[in-house]
Scaffold this motif. Structure first.
Motif, PDB file in Angstrom:
ATOM      1  N   VAL A  46      13.364   1.282  -4.628  1.00 52.71           N
ATOM      2  CA  VAL A  46      13.603   1.768  -3.304  1.00 52.71           C
ATOM      3  C   VAL A  46      14.712   0.762  -2.813  1.00 52.71           C
ATOM      4  CG1 VAL A  46      11.597   3.777  -3.348  1.00 52.71           C
ATOM      5  CG2 VAL A  46      11.059   1.227  -3.028  1.00 52.71           C
ATOM      6  N   LEU A  47      15.479   2.086  -1.772  1.00 53.23           N
ATOM      7  CA  LEU A  47      15.876   1.117  -0.754  1.00 53.23           C
ATOM      8  C   LEU A  47      15.859   1.250   0.449  1.00 53.23           C
ATOM      9  CD1 LEU A  47      20.067  -0.225  -1.551  1.00 53.23           C
ATOM     10  CD2 LEU A  47      19.134   0.771   0.654  1.00 53.23           C
TER      11      LEU A  47
ATOM     12  N   GLU B   2      -5.159  -1.939 -10.027  1.00 49.67           N
ATOM     13  CA  GLU B   2      -4.434  -2.762 -11.145  1.00 49.67           C
ATOM     14  C   GLU B   2      -3.828  -0.889 -11.660  1.00 49.67           C
ATOM     15  OE1 GLU B   2      -3.563  -5.413 -13.066  1.00 49.67           O
ATOM     16  OE2 GLU B   2      -4.127  -6.188 -11.487  1.00 49.67           O
ATOM     17  N   GLY B   3      -4.869  -0.035 -11.709  1.00 47.95           N
ATOM     18  CA  GLY B   3      -3.621   1.128 -12.601  1.00 47.95           C
ATOM     19  C   GLY B   3      -2.845   1.514 -11.899  1.00 47.95           C
ATOM     20  N   THR B   4      -3.033   0.925  -9.831  1.00 44.53           N
ATOM     21  CA  THR B   4      -1.993   1.836  -9.773  1.00 44.53           C
ATOM     22  C   THR B   4      -0.542   1.512  -9.444  1.00 44.53           C
ATOM     23  OG1 THR B   4      -3.092   0.820  -7.701  1.00 44.53           O
ATOM     24  CG2 THR B   4      -3.979   2.869  -8.091  1.00 44.53           C
ATOM     25  N   VAL B   5      -0.772  -0.137 -10.259  1.00 42.93           N
ATOM     26  CA  VAL B   5       0.786  -0.990 -10.498  1.00 42.93           C
ATOM     27  C   VAL B   5       1.313  -0.409 -10.821  1.00 42.93           C
ATOM     28  CG1 VAL B   5       1.511  -3.018 -10.625  1.00 42.93           C
ATOM     29  CG2 VAL B   5      -1.196  -2.566  -9.844  1.00 42.93           C
TER      30      VAL B   5
ATOM     31  N   LEU C 129       2.818  -6.847  -6.284  1.00 44.79           N
ATOM     32  CA  LEU C 129       2.835  -5.891  -6.645  1.00 44.79           C
ATOM     33  C   LEU C 129       3.427  -4.786  -6.249  1.00 44.79           C
ATOM     34  CD1 LEU C 129      -1.049  -6.226  -7.386  1.00 44.79           C
ATOM     35  CD2 LEU C 129       0.597  -6.947  -8.875  1.00 44.79           C
ATOM     36  N   VAL C 130       4.181  -3.803  -6.966  1.00 46.18           N
ATOM     37  CA  VAL C 130       4.731  -2.475  -6.292  1.00 46.18           C
ATOM     38  C   VAL C 130       3.439  -2.108  -6.860  1.00 46.18           C
ATOM     39  CG1 VAL C 130       6.504  -1.012  -6.462  1.00 46.18           C
ATOM     40  CG2 VAL C 130       6.819  -3.566  -7.040  1.00 46.18           C
ATOM     41  N   ILE C 131       3.243  -0.732  -5.887  1.00 40.25           N
ATOM     42  CA  ILE C 131       2.527   0.356  -6.123  1.00 40.25           C
ATOM     43  C   ILE C 131       2.854   1.910  -5.554  1.00 40.25           C
ATOM     44  CG2 ILE C 131       0.040   0.875  -4.731  1.00 40.25           C
ATOM     45  CD1 ILE C 131      -1.010  -1.932  -4.773  1.00 40.25           C
ATOM     46  N   GLU C 132       1.699   3.372  -6.259  1.00 44.15           N
ATOM     47  CA  GLU C 132       2.856   3.900  -5.823  1.00 44.15           C
ATOM     48  C   GLU C 132       1.311   4.370  -4.788  1.00 44.15           C
ATOM     49  OE1 GLU C 132       4.921   6.118  -5.481  1.00 44.15           O
ATOM     50  OE2 GLU C 132       2.992   6.373  -4.448  1.00 44.15           O
TER      51      GLU C 132
ATOM     52  N   THR D 146       6.220   4.353  -2.023  1.00 45.08           N
ATOM     53  CA  THR D 146       6.377   3.170  -3.096  1.00 45.08           C
ATOM     54  C   THR D 146       6.142   2.106  -2.233  1.00 45.08           C
ATOM     55  OG1 THR D 146       7.773   4.072  -5.020  1.00 45.08           O
ATOM     56  CG2 THR D 146       7.661   1.184  -4.847  1.00 45.08           C
ATOM     57  N   LEU D 147       4.769   1.054  -2.053  1.00 41.32           N
ATOM     58  CA  LEU D 147       4.753  -0.141  -1.682  1.00 41.32           C
ATOM     59  C   LEU D 147       4.951  -1.294  -2.560  1.00 41.32           C
ATOM     60  CD1 LEU D 147       1.375   1.401  -0.265  1.00 41.32           C
ATOM     61  CD2 LEU D 147       3.904   1.465   1.119  1.00 41.32           C
TER      62      LEU D 147
END
Ligand SMILES: Cc1cc2nc3c(=O)[nH]c(=O)nc-3n(C[C@H](O)[C@H](O)[C@H](O)COP(=O)(O)OP(=O)(O)OC[C@H]3O[C@@H](n4cnc5c(N)ncnc54)[C@H](O)[C@@H]3O)c2cc1C
Length: 376
Positions: free
Chosen positions: A209-210, A59-62, A87-90, A43-44
Motif C-alpha cells: 500500500v502506497l 498473530e492470525g491477522t499478520v 507487523l502488517v495487519i489486515e 492495511t495497517l
C-alpha cells in the motif's frame, strides 16, 4: 449487583474493551451501526507492542513482517533495521477476530443500531438508538457507557467534548516495484507535498500500500495521484478515511450522577500524531478504561499513554516546520549508532527512543529545537 456496560462502536477499540470487561464477568453489550461485522479492507502497520497487548489473537491477522525501513529525502537515503519486526495487519480480519473473542467472553453484539444521544435518568443513563432497518427509535439504559464510535463520536459530543480535528489518510494498493524487498517499508519526506510523508508498505511479496496523510483538503488525493504516476504505479484499490489528531488530552471519563461515560480509540483521539497510527494507542486506552472500571480508580496506563501521545505531538510540531533541507540534514545525522537506537526502540516507546537518540547524536536535539523556535 454487577454494573452493566454498553459500548457504542463495534470495531478495534470497542471489541478489545468488550473482551477485557466481559472476561471479568461483567455484562457487556456492543451497539454497532453497520448491519454486520464486515469492515472494509485496510492495511495497517503496527509495532510488535500490539502482540504484547492482544496476545496470540493478532498473530492470525499478520500478513507480513517488516524488518527494515528505507528513508528518502532530497537525494539522501538511510536504512534502519528493526530488532523486533513491525507487523502488517489486515484490519478487517483483526476486527472480526476481536468480535469473536468478545462474544466468546460473553459480550453481546447488536448490529444495525445507530447511537444518537444519552441523558441521565436517576442512577442510570438513558440513551437513544435508531434501528437502521426501519428507522425505529428505541430508548435503552445502562450504568456505564463507552464511546468507541470513532473520529466523529456521538458519545463524545453527547458528553460535551469539542469536535476533534481530523486528517484524511489515503492509501492505494499497488504492485510492488521490482527492486522492492517485501520485508522493507519505504518512507519519503517531501514537505512540498505533505507535512507528513509518503509510505510504501509491502503486504505480500507482490503487493503493497502506497499512501499519504492529506494535511490540506484536496491536496492529499492530488499528491498521491502524482506520486503514483511518477513511479508508474497503478492504484488497484483505494483505502481512505479520516483519523483524529491528538491535539490535547480529552476528558475521557465523565461521571454523570452515579453513571460513568468513557471514550476509547479514535473517539478519544488516542492517535499518535507523528505517524497518525491509532491502533496500539487505541488498545492502550481500552486497557486503561477497563482497569479504571474494574478497579474503580484512574489507571496508570492513562498516565503513560498521555505522555506517549504528548511526545508524538511534540515530534509532529517539530516536523510540521521542517523544510526539505531539514529532512536532508536529519538523514545526514543518522549515524550508525543512531540507526541502531532507532532499530532498538519503536514508536510506541518514544520516551526511551528520544533519550537514546539524543544521547548518541545531540545535534538531532539541536535540529529539533531550532525547528521549534525558528521554523522553516
Ligand atoms: C487509510 C488508513 C490507514 C491507516 N493506517 C494505520 C496504520 O498503519 N497503523 C495504525 O496504527 N493506524 C492506522 N490508521 C488508523 C487506525 O485505522 C484507526 O486509528 C483505528 O482503526 C481506530 O479504531 P477505532 O475502533 O477507535 O475506530 P473505528 O475503527 O473508526 O470504529 C468506530 C466504529 O464505530 C461505529 N460507529 C460510528 N458511529 C456510530 C454510532 N453513532 N452508533 C453505533 N456505531 C457507530 C463505526 O461503524 C465503527 O465500526 C489508518 C487509518 C486509515 C484511514
Amino acid at each position: 449487583m454487577k454494573k452493566d456496560i454498553t459500548i457504542i462502536g463495534g470495531s478495534a477499540a470497542g471489541f478489545f474493551t468488550a473482551s477485557l470487561l466481559a472476561q471479568k464477568g461483567l455484562p457487556v453489550r456492543i451497539f454497532e451501526t453497520s448491519e454486520s461485522i464486515a469492515p472494509s479492507p485496510r492495511t495497517l502497520i503496527v509495532t510488535s507492542r500490539v502482540s504484547d497487548l492482544t496476545g496470540s489473537l493478532c498473530e492470525g491477522t499478520v500478513i507480513n513482517r517488516i524488518r527494515h525501513y528505507e528513508l528518502f529525502a532530497d537525494g539522501r537515503f538511510a536504512t534502519i533495521s528493526l530488532r523486533r519486526p513491525d507487523l502488517v495487519i489486515e484490519r478487517s480480519e483483526l476486527i472480526q477476530q476481536l468480535a469473536t473473542r468478545a462474544q466468546a467472553s460473553g459480550a453481546e453484539i447488536l448490529t444495525g443500531r445507530h447511537f444518537l444521544s444519552f441523558k441521565p435518568n436517576g442512577k442510570r443513563l438513558n440513551f437513544a438508538v435508531s434501528s437502521n432497518r426501519d428507522g425505529k427509535l428505541v430508548e435503552e439504559s445502562t450504568d456505564i457507557l463507552i464511546g468507541a464510535d470513532g473520529a466523529f463520536s456521538k458519545v463524545a459530543r453527547s458528553a460535551g467534548c469539542p469536535k476533534q480535528p481530523t486528517v484524511r489518510l489515503f492509501q492505494a494498493v499497488v504492485r510492488l516495484p521490482r527492486d522492492m524487498p517485501s520485508d522493507t517499508t519505504r518512507v519519503w519526506f517531501i514537505p512540498e507535498d505533505t507535512t507528513y510523508f509518503y509510505w510504501l508498505i509491502p503486504c505480500s511479496p507482490t503487493h503493497g500500500v502506497l499512501g499519504l496523510i492529506g494535511d490540506k483538503e484536496k491536496r492529499g488525493q492530488r499528491s498521491l495521484t502524482r506520486f503514483l504516476e511518477r513511479r508508474n504505479l497503478i492504484p488497484l484499490e483505494i483505502q481512505s478515511a479520516r483519523v483524529p489528531l491528538h491535539t490535547h488530552w480529552l476528558p475521557i471519563h465523565r461521571r454523570i450522577g452515579q453513571s460513568h461515560v468513557y471514550l476509547v480509540g479514535d473517539a478519544a483521539g488516542h492517535v499518535k500524531v507523528s505517524t497518525v497510527g491509532g491502533l496500539v494507542t487505541g488498545f492502550r486506552g481500552a486497557l486503561g478504561v477497563a482497569e479504571a472500571i474494574l478497579n474503580g480508580r484512574s489507571s496508570r496506563e492513562f498516565r503513560a499513554l498521555r505522555l506517549e501521545l504528548n511526545l508524538h505531538q511534540l515530534i509532529r510540531k517539530v516536523l510540521n516546520r521542517f523544510s526539505q533541507a531539514d529532512y536532508a540534514k536529519l538523514l545526514d545525522l543518522l549515524t550508525p549508532s543512531v540507526k541502531h537506537s532507532l532499530g532498538l526502540f519503536n514508536r510506541d516507546e518514544t520516551g526511551k527512543l528520544l533519550l537514546n537518540v539524543f544521547f548518541k547524536e545531540p545535534r538531532l536535539l539541536l535540529l529539533g529545537l531550532r525547528s521549534l523556535l525558528i521554523g522553516r
